[in-house]
Design a protein around this motif. Sequence first.
Motif, PDB file in Angstrom:
ATOM      1  N   ALA A  37      41.997  47.457  65.295  1.00  0.00           N
ATOM      2  CA  ALA A  37      43.351  47.373  65.857  1.00  0.00           C
ATOM      3  C   ALA A  37      44.195  46.363  65.092  1.00  0.00           C
ATOM      4  O   ALA A  37      45.368  46.616  64.800  1.00  0.00           O
ATOM      5  N   LEU A  89      40.283  53.925  63.869  1.00  0.00           N
ATOM      6  CA  LEU A  89      41.507  54.003  64.657  1.00  0.00           C
ATOM      7  C   LEU A  89      42.599  54.624  63.800  1.00  0.00           C
ATOM      8  O   LEU A  89      42.775  54.242  62.644  1.00  0.00           O
ATOM      9  N   TYR A 125      42.691  50.113  73.201  1.00  0.00           N
ATOM     10  CA  TYR A 125      42.828  49.850  71.768  1.00  0.00           C
ATOM     11  C   TYR A 125      44.259  50.107  71.295  1.00  0.00           C
ATOM     12  O   TYR A 125      44.744  49.443  70.401  1.00  0.00           O
ATOM     13  N   GLU A 149      46.106  47.042  72.145  1.00  0.00           N
ATOM     14  CA  GLU A 149      45.791  45.989  71.162  1.00  0.00           C
ATOM     15  C   GLU A 149      46.696  46.118  69.928  1.00  0.00           C
ATOM     16  O   GLU A 149      47.264  45.139  69.462  1.00  0.00           O
ATOM     17  N   VAL A 150      46.823  47.344  69.424  1.00  0.00           N
ATOM     18  CA  VAL A 150      47.670  47.577  68.250  1.00  0.00           C
ATOM     19  C   VAL A 150      49.122  47.240  68.595  1.00  0.00           C
ATOM     20  O   VAL A 150      49.813  46.554  67.831  1.00  0.00           O
ATOM     21  N   GLU A 187      36.515  47.779  67.559  1.00  0.00           N
ATOM     22  CA  GLU A 187      37.829  48.276  67.980  1.00  0.00           C
ATOM     23  C   GLU A 187      38.901  47.212  67.766  1.00  0.00           C
ATOM     24  O   GLU A 187      39.993  47.507  67.280  1.00  0.00           O
TER      25      GLU A 187
END
Length: 187
Positions: free
Chosen positions: A169, A122, A66, A69-70, A165
């Motif tokens: 993200a 997150l 994750y 991903e960000v 998630e």
Amino acid sequence: MSLPDARNSAGTLRIAARLALLASLALASACSVRPLYSDGPVQAGVEAGAATQLASINIKPVSTRYGQEVRNHLIFMFNGGAGQQAAAPYTMDLAVTALNEAALLAQVTSKDDEPTSGTMTLSGVYVITDIKTGKRITAGKRSVSASFDRPRQEFARLRAERDAENRAARELAELLRLAIAQDMSKG
């Protein structure tokens, strides 16, 4: 009130209105408005636009899925899909943590309580550093939550968590981009 007095008061009112208009024009001319992500022409004494500054930040790799991903979303947004620069003047340390919580417990059958919905949160912490001087430019933290259903089937539940998630993200990357652009535009 006689007629000459009325003319004088109307004239005084016109003069006051003209003075107020001139004062507001002088005040407005001292202000400058510029869009946050503008890359307009850089003039003497004016910093480069936030979009140019964002493109000059290299983001260090992260260790979680994750977090990656960000990072990928940020790189895409910072550089317009072009990837990171080879020699950027700034570097960004990014740490992303996830928290998966059951949001609602509902009795599905008569003997067991199972969570039927969840929340994926997150949190991203960033520090931007100038590579030449090693000086910290800015730092901050942002959090995003994404809700999801928890079906009884295991694969469907895992897929719902993964989708939450991914949504979180994307949203976290948007928030981080805005926060970093604001910080960088402040100087």
